[in-house]
Scaffold this active site. Structure first.
Site, mmCIF file in Angstrom:
data_model
loop_
_atom_site.group_PDB
_atom_site.id
_atom_site.type_symbol
_atom_site.label_atom_id
_atom_site.label_comp_id
_atom_site.label_asym_id
_atom_site.label_seq_id
_atom_site.Cartn_x
_atom_site.Cartn_y
_atom_site.Cartn_z
ATOM 1 N N ASP A 23 -16.297 -3.002 -5.442
ATOM 2 C CA ASP A 23 -15.505 -4.224 -5.402
ATOM 3 C C ASP A 23 -16.001 -5.120 -4.293
ATOM 4 O O ASP A 23 -17.118 -4.967 -3.822
ATOM 5 C CB ASP A 23 -14.011 -3.922 -5.255
ATOM 6 C CG ASP A 23 -13.683 -3.310 -3.910
ATOM 7 O OD1 ASP A 23 -14.621 -3.162 -3.100
ATOM 8 O OD2 ASP A 23 -12.517 -2.991 -3.680
ATOM 9 N N ASN A 26 0.810 -1.220 0.000
ATOM 10 C CA ASN A 26 0.000 0.000 0.000
ATOM 11 C C ASN A 26 0.843 1.269 0.000
ATOM 12 O O ASN A 26 0.316 2.367 -0.180
ATOM 13 C CB ASN A 26 -0.967 -0.004 1.186
ATOM 14 C CG ASN A 26 -2.120 -0.970 0.953
ATOM 15 O OD1 ASN A 26 -2.251 -1.528 -0.135
ATOM 16 N ND2 ASN A 26 -2.937 -1.172 1.962
ATOM 17 N N ASP A 70 -7.616 -3.996 7.258
ATOM 18 C CA ASP A 70 -6.939 -5.096 6.564
ATOM 19 C C ASP A 70 -6.555 -6.241 7.513
ATOM 20 O O ASP A 70 -6.274 -7.347 7.072
ATOM 21 C CB ASP A 70 -5.683 -4.580 5.839
ATOM 22 C CG ASP A 70 -6.041 -3.749 4.608
ATOM 23 O OD1 ASP A 70 -7.191 -3.827 4.143
ATOM 24 O OD2 ASP A 70 -5.172 -3.009 4.110
#
Ligand code: UD1
Length: 413
Positions: A114, A21, A302
């Site tokens: 998504d 990231n 995450d």
């Protein structure tokens, strides 16, 4: 397909790559100057390849040799991010800021939703409008224009990672001073600011919620080493938490993972930080805790699927609350197929630890959920077959090989 059999205890040492990231944003930031960029500690993963393809489509030349990525950026480029690339990787939206900042124009495909659900880009556009950009959306593309952006005060409604990054990359070449308030504080933001400052920009306060950018007239190409991937490190810590053992995650930075470390300690993992990395000593079975995701320094969204896997096997009941992404519980049914006792309602999930899970064929819907299913498989009787392994490869250079090196029974099937 990844095949996992019941494993553990784990032992040994494993390294982590540079943070996915972070590197994707550094690659976008390279559009801000012509010349040769050298970025070190870059993972060989699909997302990096795709961002490289996007830069090449614009006219840059990208080469990845070992863990060194070189990007040659010409003086003029085609400021366009086409649908087929943005659709594959929504993170491509971060080219918007640098393109507008340097070239005054950008044509970027509107990213769709998504696996995390609806993913709006309203805050990206609003923040850049505050700096003087104008946007029209037609035929699925965002068309942005700006003569020269001008510094301004920007107050973010929510500390979005991508929006903060887009704003920093737009503001570095703007006329005057930009102050971003309620900015995201993730370590990857500080890494981007360090990269931009090395290029000649004047950013202070990155890593806090108020970031100030003094605009400059031009930037230059640089060399940079990416910070270690805290999510990859968390994945190995979750693996040892799942089945017990003692491992060292080389290169993991404890100062980027305070909340994760504190939660894992609460669950019974002993963690020690040294200059080498993080060493974890985990018992056979952890204690349940409650976990709520938040922007940094809270528990990262995450990490959420990893905690879900740990709680599925732990002793007791834990509540997981997902505050960052609306649709990030879709993989829970896969864990349930493995015998987990999880009831999800809205953005809360109640997880009753069942001790032993049961191996089953499951499907990875995204990178981190895929990794969590692999981790869960380590504590499951029999065999777990994880389809959709390509998702895992978007974010991990060698998850299977690294877990195997710690003694896990995991392989490609
Ligand atoms: C980045 C990370 C992702 C991580 C997330 C949160 C990358 C490539 N991805 O994603 O792995 O899970 O940070 O730590 O770095 N939002 C809006 N409007 C906008 C932008 C965002 O409503 O214009 C919302 C999102 O839908 C989400 C929340 O803000 O609910 C946080 O998203 P954001 O911090 O922007 O995440 P990303 O930068 O996309």
């Amino acid at each position: 397909m990844i095949r996992v059999r019941r494993s553990g205890p784990l032992s040994g040492t494993v390294g982590v790559t540079g943070a996915k990231n972070s590197v994707l944003k550094l690659m976008a930031a390279s559009l801000l100057a012509s010349g040769r960029f050298t970025i070190r500690n870059v993972p060989r993963i699909a997302d990096v390849r795709w961002m490289g393809e996007l830069l090449e489509r614009m006219g840059a030349t990208v080469a990845h040799d070992g863990d060194v990525l070189t990007i040659d950026v010409p003086d003029t480029i085609t400021p366009e991010a086409p649908y087929e690339l943005v659709e594959r990787m929504r993170a491509s939206i971060v080219v918007l800021g640098p393109l507008l900042g340097r070239f005054g124009e950008a044509r970027v495909s509107v990213p769709g939703g998504d696996d995390f659900g609806h993913r709006p880009i309203d805050m990206h556009l609003k923040g850049l409008e505050d700096l003087g950009a104008t946007f029209t959306i037609s035929h699925g593309y965002i068309e942005g224009r700006a003569d020269r952006l001008r510094g301004a005060g920007v107050l973010l409604e929510y500390p979005s990672v991508g929006v903060t990054e887009n704003l920093l990359m737009a503001a570095v070449l703007a006329r005057g001073t930009t102050v971003v308030d309620n900015a995201a504080r993730e370590p990857e933001i500080a890494d981007l600011a360090a990269f931009l400052n090395r290029m000649g920009s004047g950013i202070t306060g990155a890593g806090t919620s108020t970031i100030t950018v003094e605009g400059v007239d031009a930037l230059h190409a640089v060399e940079h080493t990416v910070i270690p991937d805290r999510i990859e490190a968390a994945t190995y810590l979750a693996a040892v938490g799942m089945v017990g053992g003692r491992i060292t995650v080389e290169g993991a930075r404890a100062d980027h993972m305070d909340m994760l470390i504190s939660k894992l300690r609460e669950m019974g993992v002993k963690l020690e930080s040294s200059p080498e990395g993080l060493t974890a000593l985990a018992p056979d079975r952890l204690r349940s805790v409650d976990v709520a995701t938040l922007p940094y320094p809270g528990v990262a969204t995450d990490y959420q699927p990893l905690f879900m896997a740990l709680l599925a096997g732990a002793d007791g009941v834990g509540i997981v609350t997902e505050n960052v992404f609306g649709g990030r519980f879709r993989y829970i049914d896969e864990l349930v197929r493995m015998g987990a006792d999880i009831r999800a309602e809205g953005h809360h999930a109640v997880v009753r630890g069942v001790g032993a899970l049961s191996g089953a064929p499951v499907r990875a819907p995204d990178i981190r959920a895929g990794a969590a299913l692999v981790v869960a498989g380590l504590a499951a009787d029999g065999e777990t077959l994880i389809g959709g392994a390509h998702h895992v490869e978007r974010g991990y250079q060698d998850l299977v090989g690294n877990l195997a090196s710690l003694g896990a029974d995991v392989a490609y099937a």
